[in-house]
Design a protein around this motif. Structure first.
Motif, PDB file in Angstrom:
ATOM      1  N   ASP A 152       0.853  -1.191   0.000  1.00 49.24           N
ATOM      2  CA  ASP A 152       0.000   0.000   0.000  1.00 49.24           C
ATOM      3  C   ASP A 152       0.888   1.240   0.000  1.00 49.24           C
ATOM      4  O   ASP A 152       1.862   1.326   0.768  1.00 49.24           O
ATOM      5  CB  ASP A 152      -0.891   0.027   1.242  1.00 49.24           C
ATOM      6  N   GLY A 153       0.557   2.201  -0.845  1.00 48.97           N
ATOM      7  CA  GLY A 153       1.368   3.412  -0.888  1.00 48.97           C
ATOM      8  C   GLY A 153       0.935   4.345  -1.993  1.00 48.97           C
ATOM      9  O   GLY A 153      -0.262   4.477  -2.280  1.00 48.97           O
ATOM     10  N   PHE A 154       1.926   4.948  -2.660  1.00 48.76           N
ATOM     11  CA  PHE A 154       1.652   5.917  -3.716  1.00 48.76           C
ATOM     12  C   PHE A 154       2.535   5.617  -4.922  1.00 48.76           C
ATOM     13  O   PHE A 154       3.756   5.485  -4.796  1.00 48.76           O
ATOM     14  CB  PHE A 154       1.886   7.342  -3.216  1.00 48.76           C
ATOM     15  N   ALA A 155       1.878   5.506  -6.086  1.00 47.71           N
ATOM     16  CA  ALA A 155       2.611   5.345  -7.339  1.00 47.71           C
ATOM     17  C   ALA A 155       3.086   6.711  -7.792  1.00 47.71           C
ATOM     18  O   ALA A 155       2.315   7.689  -7.796  1.00 47.71           O
ATOM     19  CB  ALA A 155       1.723   4.710  -8.390  1.00 47.71           C
ATOM     20  N   VAL A 156       4.355   6.785  -8.174  1.00 46.97           N
ATOM     21  CA  VAL A 156       4.950   8.058  -8.566  1.00 46.97           C
ATOM     22  C   VAL A 156       5.856   7.861  -9.768  1.00 46.97           C
ATOM     23  O   VAL A 156       6.192   6.734 -10.134  1.00 46.97           O
ATOM     24  CB  VAL A 156       5.782   8.673  -7.405  1.00 46.97           C
ATOM     25  N   VAL A 157       6.244   8.991 -10.364  1.00 51.08           N
ATOM     26  CA  VAL A 157       7.328   9.002 -11.343  1.00 51.08           C
ATOM     27  C   VAL A 157       8.599   9.379 -10.576  1.00 51.08           C
ATOM     28  O   VAL A 157       8.666  10.459  -9.971  1.00 51.08           O
ATOM     29  CB  VAL A 157       7.042  10.001 -12.476  1.00 51.08           C
ATOM     30  N   THR A 158       9.556   8.520 -10.567  1.00 53.48           N
ATOM     31  CA  THR A 158      10.755   8.685  -9.744  1.00 53.48           C
ATOM     32  C   THR A 158      11.406  10.052  -9.937  1.00 53.48           C
ATOM     33  O   THR A 158      11.750  10.756  -8.966  1.00 53.48           O
ATOM     34  CB  THR A 158      11.777   7.577 -10.070  1.00 53.48           C
ATOM     35  N   SER A 159      11.567  10.462 -11.207  1.00 55.72           N
ATOM     36  CA  SER A 159      12.284  11.713 -11.484  1.00 55.72           C
ATOM     37  C   SER A 159      11.549  12.924 -10.918  1.00 55.72           C
ATOM     38  O   SER A 159      12.183  13.905 -10.499  1.00 55.72           O
ATOM     39  CB  SER A 159      12.481  11.878 -12.990  1.00 55.72           C
ATOM     40  N   GLU A 160      10.200  12.870 -10.875  1.00 60.01           N
ATOM     41  CA  GLU A 160       9.450  14.008 -10.387  1.00 60.01           C
ATOM     42  C   GLU A 160       9.660  14.226  -8.888  1.00 60.01           C
ATOM     43  O   GLU A 160       9.665  15.368  -8.410  1.00 60.01           O
ATOM     44  CB  GLU A 160       7.959  13.836 -10.701  1.00 60.01           C
ATOM     45  N   VAL A 161       9.831  13.154  -8.152  1.00 61.02           N
ATOM     46  CA  VAL A 161      10.097  13.283  -6.717  1.00 61.02           C
ATOM     47  C   VAL A 161      11.543  13.694  -6.489  1.00 61.02           C
ATOM     48  O   VAL A 161      11.845  14.655  -5.741  1.00 61.02           O
ATOM     49  CB  VAL A 161       9.802  11.957  -5.987  1.00 61.02           C
ATOM     50  N   ASN A 162      12.468  13.015  -7.140  1.00 63.23           N
ATOM     51  CA  ASN A 162      13.891  13.241  -6.881  1.00 63.23           C
ATOM     52  C   ASN A 162      14.355  14.621  -7.332  1.00 63.23           C
ATOM     53  O   ASN A 162      15.232  15.234  -6.698  1.00 63.23           O
ATOM     54  CB  ASN A 162      14.723  12.147  -7.552  1.00 63.23           C
ATOM     55  N   GLU A 163      13.789  15.143  -8.434  1.00 65.93           N
ATOM     56  CA  GLU A 163      14.185  16.475  -8.893  1.00 65.93           C
ATOM     57  C   GLU A 163      13.767  17.545  -7.896  1.00 65.93           C
ATOM     58  O   GLU A 163      14.514  18.516  -7.652  1.00 65.93           O
ATOM     59  CB  GLU A 163      13.568  16.749 -10.265  1.00 65.93           C
TER      60      GLU A 163
ATOM     61  N   GLU B 223      13.763   5.201  -5.324  1.00 68.22           N
ATOM     62  CA  GLU B 223      14.558   4.333  -6.206  1.00 68.22           C
ATOM     63  C   GLU B 223      13.699   3.836  -7.351  1.00 68.22           C
ATOM     64  O   GLU B 223      12.558   3.386  -7.156  1.00 68.22           O
ATOM     65  CB  GLU B 223      15.113   3.145  -5.417  1.00 68.22           C
ATOM     66  N   LEU B 224      14.237   3.901  -8.559  1.00 65.07           N
ATOM     67  CA  LEU B 224      13.509   3.470  -9.750  1.00 65.07           C
ATOM     68  C   LEU B 224      13.054   2.014  -9.604  1.00 65.07           C
ATOM     69  O   LEU B 224      13.851   1.127  -9.286  1.00 65.07           O
ATOM     70  CB  LEU B 224      14.396   3.617 -10.988  1.00 65.07           C
ATOM     71  N   GLY B 225      11.778   1.759  -9.799  1.00 64.75           N
ATOM     72  CA  GLY B 225      11.242   0.402  -9.769  1.00 64.75           C
ATOM     73  C   GLY B 225      10.942  -0.148  -8.394  1.00 64.75           C
ATOM     74  O   GLY B 225      10.509  -1.303  -8.268  1.00 64.75           O
ATOM     75  N   GLN B 226      11.144   0.661  -7.353  1.00 64.32           N
ATOM     76  CA  GLN B 226      10.958   0.122  -6.006  1.00 64.32           C
ATOM     77  C   GLN B 226       9.499  -0.271  -5.766  1.00 64.32           C
ATOM     78  O   GLN B 226       8.566   0.400  -6.176  1.00 64.32           O
ATOM     79  CB  GLN B 226      11.436   1.126  -4.957  1.00 64.32           C
ATOM     80  N   ASN B 227       9.358  -1.411  -5.090  1.00 62.02           N
ATOM     81  CA  ASN B 227       8.056  -1.928  -4.657  1.00 62.02           C
ATOM     82  C   ASN B 227       7.083  -2.196  -5.798  1.00 62.02           C
ATOM     83  O   ASN B 227       5.865  -2.179  -5.616  1.00 62.02           O
ATOM     84  CB  ASN B 227       7.406  -0.982  -3.638  1.00 62.02           C
ATOM     85  N   ILE B 228       7.642  -2.453  -6.985  1.00 62.13           N
ATOM     86  CA  ILE B 228       6.814  -2.851  -8.124  1.00 62.13           C
ATOM     87  C   ILE B 228       7.143  -4.298  -8.495  1.00 62.13           C
ATOM     88  O   ILE B 228       8.309  -4.633  -8.700  1.00 62.13           O
ATOM     89  CB  ILE B 228       7.037  -1.934  -9.342  1.00 62.13           C
ATOM     90  N   ARG B 229       6.121  -5.118  -8.531  1.00 63.96           N
ATOM     91  CA  ARG B 229       6.279  -6.504  -8.969  1.00 63.96           C
ATOM     92  C   ARG B 229       6.037  -6.533 -10.474  1.00 63.96           C
ATOM     93  O   ARG B 229       4.915  -6.378 -10.937  1.00 63.96           O
ATOM     94  CB  ARG B 229       5.298  -7.409  -8.223  1.00 63.96           C
ATOM     95  N   LYS B 230       7.120  -6.740 -11.218  1.00 68.90           N
ATOM     96  CA  LYS B 230       7.048  -6.657 -12.671  1.00 68.90           C
ATOM     97  C   LYS B 230       6.346  -7.876 -13.259  1.00 68.90           C
ATOM     98  O   LYS B 230       6.422  -8.986 -12.728  1.00 68.90           O
ATOM     99  CB  LYS B 230       8.451  -6.548 -13.266  1.00 68.90           C
ATOM    100  N   ALA B 231       5.667  -7.687 -14.369  1.00 62.67           N
ATOM    101  CA  ALA B 231       4.988  -8.781 -15.060  1.00 62.67           C
ATOM    102  C   ALA B 231       5.992  -9.877 -15.414  1.00 62.67           C
ATOM    103  O   ALA B 231       7.085  -9.601 -15.904  1.00 62.67           O
ATOM    104  CB  ALA B 231       4.302  -8.263 -16.319  1.00 62.67           C
ATOM    105  N   GLY B 232       5.623 -11.113 -15.130  1.00 67.96           N
ATOM    106  CA  GLY B 232       6.460 -12.254 -15.497  1.00 67.96           C
ATOM    107  C   GLY B 232       7.601 -12.560 -14.563  1.00 67.96           C
ATOM    108  O   GLY B 232       8.413 -13.443 -14.844  1.00 67.96           O
ATOM    109  N   THR B 233       7.692 -11.868 -13.417  1.00 71.42           N
ATOM    110  CA  THR B 233       8.811 -12.131 -12.514  1.00 71.42           C
ATOM    111  C   THR B 233       8.598 -13.395 -11.680  1.00 71.42           C
ATOM    112  O   THR B 233       9.537 -13.879 -11.057  1.00 71.42           O
ATOM    113  CB  THR B 233       9.048 -10.942 -11.571  1.00 71.42           C
ATOM    114  N   ASP B 234       7.392 -13.925 -11.640  1.00 63.68           N
ATOM    115  CA  ASP B 234       7.163 -15.222 -10.983  1.00 63.68           C
ATOM    116  C   ASP B 234       7.197 -16.321 -12.040  1.00 63.68           C
ATOM    117  O   ASP B 234       8.021 -17.232 -11.982  1.00 63.68           O
ATOM    118  CB  ASP B 234       5.825 -15.206 -10.252  1.00 63.68           C
ATOM    119  N   TYR B 235       6.321 -16.234 -13.024  1.00 65.09           N
ATOM    120  CA  TYR B 235       6.321 -17.175 -14.152  1.00 65.09           C
ATOM    121  C   TYR B 235       6.227 -16.404 -15.452  1.00 65.09           C
ATOM    122  O   TYR B 235       5.452 -15.448 -15.563  1.00 65.09           O
ATOM    123  CB  TYR B 235       5.136 -18.151 -14.066  1.00 65.09           C
TER     124      TYR B 235
END
Length: 424
Positions: A58-69, A141-153
């Protein structure tokens, strides 16, 4: 009198016979019913799992660069909360973005699809919410807390192989990729007989007549066989009566069983009639008696119609070891399974045994404080003693050539049920 053969020689005989008796009959079952059955074919994943990029928390989806800049210029970054996405929503979430669009964050729940164009999820406990704004104080961090498609099967990735005994963890994996039915090998049909005038059918545990005993072999073997993918299609008790036993053999033939298993009547006593009856019916006795303890009188034969026959001794532990160390290897071979892997454990006590005999001892396997597998041979090793069998979680295999085994030596252990291992 023929000399006794070694345990290794019995395995060589079982291997040769098994080559002529492959068991490959198949059936399709609903996935929950596949437990303890063996796969008839490999199963590969038809889908990606996850099928879409989703949030790991649970949290907030963001664009990494928008926060870090923003954080490069000031101590805090502030993004507007412009939507909410929960698990079960479409993975085609449309989010308006462009060069002039203000930076934004989407509230997201665990398992929910990550909006397109967003590349990280910041957990709710790592931010501060102020009205319709979410405040960030740490870089993302780019990609943090995202479970990418196909990473299990991934599509086509193996889930289970052929000849895999299905356990609960395999059912989870198969269900994850959407398998509803699975092709498995049919259980091997067997007949199960107990012989002996001493066996009581009295259901009253306190009402045993003098000289009678409760039949422990039948319920044990029925349970054991169910755990190794066999189907007891015919079972009966038989007194020490040759005509009655021959009738049972005829009935088993009508049931078209693959294997007949009996307990008792295979030694050298007056009423040990099974070897002579088998020979009278034209059976090939592949071996009768082996250099093993318990269970020296073990008998393995093949009837003229191809039915395989195991005559196990009547003492309960001898019957159990016969099923574990003779019947089980044969069943694994006819079903196309590999030999069991050997596990070594350090013995905890000095052991004396009869030289020249492979001995199967009731034992407890445990872990030392340093993670060392260790096996303790239990007291009460008599082939009639079931209390120590109930306390066992493994068989300790004592080699033929040994007469004295010192504590600290490494010996083979096998679990009570093939493919399982419990450590106390």
């Amino acid at each position: 009198m023929k000399p006794l053969i070694s345990y290794q020689q019995t395995l060589e005989i079982l291997t040769k016979v098994a080559l002529n008796h492959p068991w490959d009959q198949q059936q399709t079952v609903d996935l929950p019913l596949a437990l303890n059955h063996m796969t008839a074919a490999p199963v590969n994943s038809p889908i990606q799992v996850p099928s879409f990029d989703n949030s790991a928390m649970d949290g907030f989806a963001v664009v990494t660069s928008e926060v870090n800049e923003q954080l490069q210029q000031q101590s805090k970054a502030s993004l507007g909360i412009t939507g909410r996405i929960q698990a079960g929503d479409s993975d085609d979430v449309s989010v308006s973005r462009g060069l002039t669009a203000p930076a934004q964050a989407w509230e997201i729940m665990t398992g929910a699809p990550v909006p397109k164009g967003f590349d990280a999820v910041v957990p709710v406990e790592a931010v501060h919410v102020d009205g319709d704004q979410v405040i960030f104080e740490k870089t993302v961090e780019l990609g943090q807390n995202i479970r990418k498609a196909g990473t299990d099967y991934d599509i086509g990735q193996p889930v289970v192989g052929v000849n895999q005994v299905i356990q609960a963890q395999h059912i989870m994996a198969l269900a994850t990729v959407g398998v509803k039915k699975i092709s498995v090998k049919k259980p091997v049909p067997v007949a199960l007989f107990s012989t002996g005038n001493e066996l009581s059918d009295d259901e009253n545990s306190s009402g045993l007549a003098a000289g009678k005993i409760h039949n422990s072999n039948q319920p044990f073997l029925r349970a054991y066989l169910s755990q190794i993918d066999c189907d007891v299609t015919f079972e009966a008790n038989c007194q020490d009566d040759e005509a009655a036993f021959e009738l049972l053999l005829n009935q088993a033939a009508e049931k078209q069983v693959k294997v007949i298993i009996s307990t008792g009547a295979v030694s050298m006593g007056r009423y040990d009639f099974i070897p002579s009856i088998l020979k009278k019916r034209g059976a090939t006795v592949h071996f009768h008696k082996a250099k093993v303890r318990p269970g020296k009188p073990i008998l393995f034969a093949e009837l003229p119609d191809g039915t395989l026959y195991f005559g196990l001794p009547g003492n309960p532990i001898a019957a159990a070891s016969g099923a574990r160390f003779f019947l089980t290897p044969l069943l694994r071979m006819i079903k196309g399974m590999p030999p069991e892997a050997t596990i070594l454990a350090k013995t905890m006590c000095n052991i004396d045994k009869k030289q020249g005999f492979r001995t199967f001892a009731k034992a407890q396997l445990s872990l030392s404080k340093t993670g060392q597998l260790q096996a303790n041979m239990l007291t009460g090793q008599g082939s009639f003693q079931t209390h120590s069998f109930a306390e066992s979680n493994c068989w300790l295999v004592l080699p033929e050539e040994a007469e004295h085994i010192a504590a600290g030596e490494y010996l083979a252990v096998l679990p009570m049920i093939p493919g399982s291992l419990t450590v106390s």
